[in-house]
Design a protein around this motif. Sequence first.
Motif, PDB file in Angstrom:
ATOM      1  N   GLU A   7      28.892  62.762  68.658  1.00 37.82           N
ATOM      2  CA  GLU A   7      28.055  62.620  69.861  1.00 37.82           C
ATOM      3  C   GLU A   7      28.922  62.689  71.109  1.00 37.82           C
ATOM      4  O   GLU A   7      28.611  63.378  72.076  1.00 37.82           O
ATOM      5  N   GLU A   8      30.016  61.951  71.068  1.00 42.27           N
ATOM      6  CA  GLU A   8      30.912  61.961  72.219  1.00 42.27           C
ATOM      7  C   GLU A   8      31.568  63.326  72.389  1.00 42.27           C
ATOM      8  O   GLU A   8      31.719  63.830  73.509  1.00 42.27           O
ATOM      9  N   GLN A   9      31.939  63.942  71.295  1.00 40.35           N
ATOM     10  CA  GLN A   9      32.556  65.264  71.397  1.00 40.35           C
ATOM     11  C   GLN A   9      31.593  66.251  72.037  1.00 40.35           C
ATOM     12  O   GLN A   9      31.978  67.049  72.903  1.00 40.35           O
ATOM     13  N   LEU A  10      30.351  66.168  71.652  1.00 43.60           N
ATOM     14  CA  LEU A  10      29.367  67.108  72.196  1.00 43.60           C
ATOM     15  C   LEU A  10      29.139  66.834  73.687  1.00 43.60           C
ATOM     16  O   LEU A  10      29.102  67.756  74.505  1.00 43.60           O
ATOM     17  N   ARG A  11      29.002  65.563  74.024  1.00 45.37           N
ATOM     18  CA  ARG A  11      28.847  65.230  75.445  1.00 45.37           C
ATOM     19  C   ARG A  11      30.031  65.760  76.232  1.00 45.37           C
ATOM     20  O   ARG A  11      29.891  66.409  77.269  1.00 45.37           O
ATOM     21  N   SER A  12      31.207  65.502  75.716  1.00 45.24           N
ATOM     22  CA  SER A  12      32.416  65.898  76.421  1.00 45.24           C
ATOM     23  C   SER A  12      32.556  67.423  76.463  1.00 45.24           C
ATOM     24  O   SER A  12      32.960  67.992  77.487  1.00 45.24           O
ATOM     25  N   ALA A  13      32.227  68.086  75.362  1.00 48.09           N
ATOM     26  CA  ALA A  13      32.320  69.560  75.340  1.00 48.09           C
ATOM     27  C   ALA A  13      31.367  70.167  76.369  1.00 48.09           C
ATOM     28  O   ALA A  13      31.705  71.127  77.064  1.00 48.09           O
ATOM     29  N   ARG A  14      30.187  69.593  76.513  1.00 46.51           N
ATOM     30  CA  ARG A  14      29.235  70.093  77.535  1.00 46.51           C
ATOM     31  C   ARG A  14      29.795  69.865  78.933  1.00 46.51           C
ATOM     32  O   ARG A  14      29.629  70.695  79.813  1.00 46.51           O
ATOM     33  N   GLU A  15      30.436  68.715  79.099  1.00 48.37           N
ATOM     34  CA  GLU A  15      31.045  68.428  80.399  1.00 48.37           C
ATOM     35  C   GLU A  15      32.140  69.445  80.693  1.00 48.37           C
ATOM     36  O   GLU A  15      32.226  69.978  81.809  1.00 48.37           O
ATOM     37  N   TRP A  16      32.974  69.714  79.711  1.00 46.77           N
ATOM     38  CA  TRP A  16      34.003  70.739  79.877  1.00 46.77           C
ATOM     39  C   TRP A  16      33.356  72.076  80.226  1.00 46.77           C
ATOM     40  O   TRP A  16      33.765  72.736  81.185  1.00 46.77           O
ATOM     41  N   ARG A  17      32.405  72.475  79.431  1.00 46.69           N
ATOM     42  CA  ARG A  17      31.741  73.765  79.660  1.00 46.69           C
ATOM     43  C   ARG A  17      31.207  73.851  81.090  1.00 46.69           C
ATOM     44  O   ARG A  17      31.480  74.811  81.816  1.00 46.69           O
ATOM     45  N   ASP A  18      30.487  72.824  81.491  1.00 49.59           N
ATOM     46  CA  ASP A  18      29.815  72.920  82.784  1.00 49.59           C
ATOM     47  C   ASP A  18      30.794  72.820  83.946  1.00 49.59           C
ATOM     48  O   ASP A  18      30.634  73.502  84.954  1.00 49.59           O
ATOM     49  N   GLN A  19      31.805  71.984  83.799  1.00 50.20           N
ATOM     50  CA  GLN A  19      32.776  71.907  84.904  1.00 50.20           C
ATOM     51  C   GLN A  19      33.578  73.201  85.016  1.00 50.20           C
ATOM     52  O   GLN A  19      33.757  73.718  86.115  1.00 50.20           O
ATOM     53  N   ILE A  20      34.045  73.697  83.894  1.00 45.77           N
ATOM     54  CA  ILE A  20      34.862  74.916  83.943  1.00 45.77           C
ATOM     55  C   ILE A  20      34.009  76.081  84.448  1.00 45.77           C
ATOM     56  O   ILE A  20      34.419  76.829  85.354  1.00 45.77           O
ATOM     57  N   ASN A  21      32.851  76.242  83.869  1.00 42.25           N
ATOM     58  CA  ASN A  21      32.015  77.375  84.293  1.00 42.25           C
ATOM     59  C   ASN A  21      31.608  77.251  85.761  1.00 42.25           C
ATOM     60  O   ASN A  21      31.652  78.230  86.510  1.00 42.25           O
ATOM     61  N   SER A  22      31.238  76.042  86.177  1.00 46.07           N
ATOM     62  CA  SER A  22      30.832  75.875  87.574  1.00 46.07           C
ATOM     63  C   SER A  22      31.999  76.147  88.513  1.00 46.07           C
ATOM     64  O   SER A  22      31.850  76.790  89.549  1.00 46.07           O
ATOM     65  N   TYR A  23      33.137  75.620  88.132  1.00 47.66           N
ATOM     66  CA  TYR A  23      34.321  75.807  88.966  1.00 47.66           C
ATOM     67  C   TYR A  23      34.585  77.295  89.176  1.00 47.66           C
ATOM     68  O   TYR A  23      34.797  77.753  90.300  1.00 47.66           O
ATOM     69  N   PHE A  24      34.574  78.050  88.089  1.00 47.67           N
ATOM     70  CA  PHE A  24      34.931  79.468  88.220  1.00 47.67           C
ATOM     71  C   PHE A  24      33.792  80.311  88.788  1.00 47.67           C
ATOM     72  O   PHE A  24      34.038  81.305  89.461  1.00 47.67           O
ATOM     73  N   PHE A  25      32.587  79.873  88.567  1.00 47.81           N
ATOM     74  CA  PHE A  25      31.488  80.577  89.224  1.00 47.81           C
ATOM     75  C   PHE A  25      31.526  80.340  90.730  1.00 47.81           C
ATOM     76  O   PHE A  25      31.409  81.267  91.530  1.00 47.81           O
ATOM     77  N   ARG A  26      31.746  79.093  91.112  1.00 44.83           N
ATOM     78  CA  ARG A  26      31.825  78.801  92.551  1.00 44.83           C
ATOM     79  C   ARG A  26      32.981  79.557  93.197  1.00 44.83           C
ATOM     80  O   ARG A  26      32.904  79.961  94.347  1.00 44.83           O
ATOM     81  N   LYS A  27      34.062  79.695  92.448  1.00 41.45           N
ATOM     82  CA  LYS A  27      35.249  80.292  93.023  1.00 41.45           C
ATOM     83  C   LYS A  27      35.154  81.815  93.025  1.00 41.45           C
ATOM     84  O   LYS A  27      35.524  82.468  94.001  1.00 41.45           O
ATOM     85  N   SER A  28      34.688  82.379  91.910  1.00 43.69           N
ATOM     86  CA  SER A  28      34.676  83.845  91.783  1.00 43.69           C
ATOM     87  C   SER A  28      33.409  84.467  92.339  1.00 43.69           C
ATOM     88  O   SER A  28      33.415  85.623  92.757  1.00 43.69           O
ATOM     89  N   GLY A  29      32.327  83.728  92.299  1.00 49.19           N
ATOM     90  CA  GLY A  29      31.053  84.302  92.700  1.00 49.19           C
ATOM     91  C   GLY A  29      30.463  85.270  91.685  1.00 49.19           C
ATOM     92  O   GLY A  29      29.397  85.844  91.933  1.00 49.19           O
ATOM     93  N   VAL A  30      31.120  85.441  90.557  1.00 51.21           N
ATOM     94  CA  VAL A  30      30.626  86.394  89.560  1.00 51.21           C
ATOM     95  C   VAL A  30      29.620  85.699  88.653  1.00 51.21           C
ATOM     96  O   VAL A  30      29.956  84.706  88.011  1.00 51.21           O
ATOM     97  N   PRO A  31      28.398  86.217  88.598  1.00 53.28           N
ATOM     98  CA  PRO A  31      27.413  85.557  87.749  1.00 53.28           C
ATOM     99  C   PRO A  31      27.659  85.866  86.270  1.00 53.28           C
ATOM    100  O   PRO A  31      28.277  86.867  85.923  1.00 53.28           O
ATOM    101  N   ASP A  32      27.198  84.991  85.427  1.00 49.50           N
ATOM    102  CA  ASP A  32      27.245  85.219  83.980  1.00 49.50           C
ATOM    103  C   ASP A  32      26.370  86.420  83.639  1.00 49.50           C
ATOM    104  O   ASP A  32      25.213  86.490  84.058  1.00 49.50           O
ATOM    105  N   GLU A  33      26.954  87.356  82.872  1.00 48.97           N
ATOM    106  CA  GLU A  33      26.176  88.547  82.476  1.00 48.97           C
ATOM    107  C   GLU A  33      24.897  88.180  81.763  1.00 48.97           C
ATOM    108  O   GLU A  33      23.914  88.907  81.818  1.00 48.97           O
TER     109      GLU A  33
END
Lengths: 661, 661
Positions: B629-655
């Motif tokens: 449960e914790e791994q999944l919560r944390s993995a989602r947090e990783w996913r969303d922070q990393i993706n948001s960070y790079f989307f905000r920075k690059s401006g490139v939308p997910d295909e």
Amino acid sequence: MPLPVPALPEGVDPAWLPPAAFRAVGGRRTLIRGSGPLVETVHGEVAEACRRFGGRVVREARPDGATYDLVLGLGADDLGDEGFSCARADGTTTVTASGGRGLLYGLFHVVRLGEAAFTGGWARQTHRPALDLRMLDHWDNVAVHPVMGQVERGYAGGSLFWADGRARGDLERVRAYGRLLAACGINAVAVNNVNVHETEAHLLTDRIHEVAAIADVLRPYGVATHLSVSFAAPVVLGGLPTADPLDEAVRDWWGEATRRVYEAIPDFGGYVVKADSEGQPGPFAYGRSHAEGANMLAAALEPFGGTVHWRAFVYNHRQDWRDRTTDRARAAYDHFVPLDGEFAANAVLQVKHGPMDFQVREPVSPLIGAMPRTRLAVEVQATQEYTGQQRHVCWLGPMWSEVLRFRHEPEASVGERARGGLVAVSNAGDDPFWTGHPLAQANLYTFGRLAWRPDADPCEVLDEWIGLTFPEAPERLSDGLHAALDGSWRTYEKYTAPLGVGWMVQPGHHYGPSVDGYEYSPWGTYHFADRDGIGVDRSVASGTGYAGQYAKPWAELYESPDTCPDELLLFFHHVSYGHTLHSGKAVIQHIYDTHFEGVAEVEEARRVWAGLADLVEPGRHARVAERYEEQLRSAREWRDQINSYFFRKSGVPDERGRRIY
Amino acid sequence: MPLPVPALPEGVDPAWLPPAAFRAVGGRRTLIRGSGPLVETVHGEVAEACRRFGGRVVREARPDGATYDLVLGLGADDLGDEGFSCARADGTTTVTASGGRGLLYGLFHVVRLGEAAFTGGWARQTHRPALDLRMLDHWDNVAVHPVMGQVERGYAGGSLFWADGRARGDLERVRAYGRLLAACGINAVAVNNVNVHETEAHLLTDRIHEVAAIADVLRPYGVATHLSVSFAAPVVLGGLPTADPLDEAVRDWWGEATRRVYEAIPDFGGYVVKADSEGQPGPFAYGRSHAEGANMLAAALEPFGGTVHWRAFVYNHRQDWRDRTTDRARAAYDHFVPLDGEFAANAVLQVKHGPMDFQVREPVSPLIGAMPRTRLAVEVQATQEYTGQQRHVCWLGPMWSEVLRFRHEPEASVGERARGGLVAVSNAGDDPFWTGHPLAQANLYTFGRLAWRPDADPCEVLDEWIGLTFPEAPERLSDGLHAALDGSWRTYEKYTAPLGVGWMVQPGHHYGPSVDGYEYSPWGTYHFADRDGIGVDRSVASGTGYAGQYAKPWAELYESPDTCPDELLLFFHHVSYGHTLHSGKAVIQHIYDTHFEGVAEVEEARRVWAGLADLVEPGRHARVAERYEEQLRSAREWRDQINSYFFRKSGVPDERGRRIY
């Protein structure tokens, strides 16, 4: 018996009460009239000054009709316990008060005036504090916390009150602290942290005698003692199964506990409560409102004349950063405005001055303008949690003054609305300079004086502090001190988070920059910077609606980026880096410019201070000089991190081609 | 006297030595030949198995010529102390060793084989460890650190060795630990943290008897005891004015201290030293080289046959992030390659497997290929500091195997170069499951087996661990466990820092994402992401030159983004978000895709685990389920922070238009 002036421990700085500040009073013939404990305090002060400077003090006018330079006496009818009047005629300066505290404040007024108090003649002036309660909250723990240390957010050593797990045995320094507080008009102190941990919970009951010992030494300086208590005390201390504020057993427990408190401390001020906030227990657990919670404690205190200070710092600190509909800035208003009119007369709602948490720049909390039927206290933070932690010079007078003069509607300023008092989180500890950074003493002094008179010009207060702390200072020194302090808040603002957006600090300890440090956190603290722009849209039209919590004209002014003041733009709006400010600059260029300017201003302040080495005693000069080194290092770090972050993100080069990493 | 098998304290998991693992051995008639302490250990093991499963064990062949199912005996001439051979013919399985440790390893080999050990006939096999030293470093403190806790980077409770400020009085569990280590081939343990604090420094001298007590219970399992020592010990403990390694008094002090250590522990393994690293003292203070420092300790140990393990983790941890010319990745090579050939024969240079610090993906340290005249030990990290802290499943076997099989030049793999041994930072503590996460036991086991045979297929080791830990498991369970663990490292890599760039963790505790957490820090740990691209240019042509620390062909391969393997691209190069990987994907799309995939894989693993509830004992199942449960919560947090960070920075939308915040 005159109360002896406290003896400062070896090496402790006298702050704004150095012996030389009493030169004018101490060289005079003084008559003191009246009786009571605080009159003895006044007598002790004058006697000590006379001992030093050759004057004389008596308690009864001599039958031969001798004249006096200064007459300090009780007897005025209508000035309340704290007011005083003074006048000078026929070579005699007269201070009259209705109560002992008024007389003590009158004496310190004369001390501040110095020779002017004894020059020429002048008409009667009457002085009364605008606010009845002028209070310091000490976030002091009895036990030392392994991470937070002893004083939460403390940057001035350990606690003044607590050492080795209990109240200090030698309270002489607490007496000296009380004296300093009286000299700037502070009349109440909460002696323990609002986060009430297990050890400290017991101060309310089996350890109340330790609080009483502290109260005993503060009392002669007119300073009342308050205690932070845990809402869960009936469970934690009383063994009850609930802390439900409507439960009879709980109410009885608080009633009895409070009765015992007043047995130990007859003039006890009351309770401070942080409930349902950042993990502290509160009425929500029992489905009760915060008014119900506060009123239960108010009922327990009411028979004894005590007050409960109930903090409005209630928000969701486990917010999901992905959730853009929740806005921490809204929280206090949303929680408390529906309760307006429900609080008991002796329940004071204590509201932080801004909607977030003591950032270097925030709008004034809309809650302060929206609870006309509630006694409010306004809370500011003298301890520099977010403003340089007493390693940076950041004199907060101008910020507090802006807050206190702010008018939600034309009718009343914040200073007028704070009927429940002005409260500061203390910046003092057992540091030899009291406040870590010697110049941070100015914040403590300024707070007290603004609490007395919220519409005072903070610059005049600053000069007052300089005059007392550095008596007989040559102009070069007083000018230098004034220059170092006067603009320091704006300087700090320049090199830290821009345009009101706040945060960008290292998580946890809150010192130094981390632009994204709180960006993906549960604390509700975001800037939403992307490659195109930055800021939080709190408009009603397209954002969280926070701007709508203000009455007109503020709601309209804040609603649009066109009318929103520059310094709050990013607090209220998400704008592009190219957005033009009222200053005419683009946001991104403003960021670069202010950060270069801020560092240059610190360099200049450091230079000014270095030039004062011959005029300041070496220990103090060295302490400040060393902190300027750290301030400059840190300011450069702020500049470079912030500028690099936004350059990397925006891709917009500095117009002036300065170095960005 | 046969040594009794350790009694596990109530509730402690038997890990990979549950009684049922001994069923095949325990049902047989066994003859044990030879004498010596470890033969008694072997005898005790077999006797306990026989007690449970009805077999018999004797120490002398019966004169009537009775036959035995299993003969374990000393007598082989040429297998060294640790090797053994085994064969089966005429219904008898024979294990022969030259030394006691070899015999014990032979017994555990038979245990692993289970029924197959007693089936059919098979030719003689010879087993010897490829590496003489297979060691665990415990970062255990005696005293509990207020911030770090007792075990630095420990995620499995307190220390196995130390409690209440001293060595545990009851060492039965340490015995059980030694037994587990023997069963996977580990033969050395350093019992205290390489950051040697004040309390722990004294283990070397006045508290050596506590270390001796631990050594006494590990010895019967063939596990030698080592000690981390402070380079400043002559000053701190000896009161000398210097710790200069060329000073005669210092050398004498170490000689005498070491003599006393061997008095207490005749088979003491040696010292582990972290010098001039992250604030620890070292020879640099005296203008001496690390070879001079290490050799001084080697000289003290040499008369007694001991070894010093000198860590190569030396770098500038107070780097200025603005300084792009300094590259932490270069540091170990730059510091140590000039010293090749200068180290004494019993001085082992202990090198982290990667150039940084145990990130989920790093290139293999070039230093390992560049010190042919130095005995090297390679250090890996079983404790999951950067790989989920035993809250996430992350089986590191494949990563370690990749490292060990890596060939700097065609001639020799890392496993072959590690002549000084393979070392892991232990992941074990006093947790009932030993490792916090029950499935993290697989890391400890796999480490031992790979240290024995670095070219082993890690998947076979995994199945070996499953077979021992879950004896007689139905296929659904062993398949499920295999599935949960096998790909877990790559899954973890997918949802955390992308393409070898590393870091992006919360500063300090290193759990959970913070993309910029180490970006503006003094630790030398940067990704340099801006709105256009990301990565660290470590090429010779345009970067820090780190790629040039490798011999060909690696230097050439890493030098160009065209040939650099995808998984290390951002470690070696700064590329645009649009850069096309060998996979055919753009970097930015790779980031999005892997982060969504990683979370989906955790969801799937959690689902698989849930389906095994009927086959796993409830306590273990619940512990793992809760951590998923914790791994999944944390993995989602990783996913969303990393993706948001790079989307905000690059401006490139997910295909694929998935949700990015």
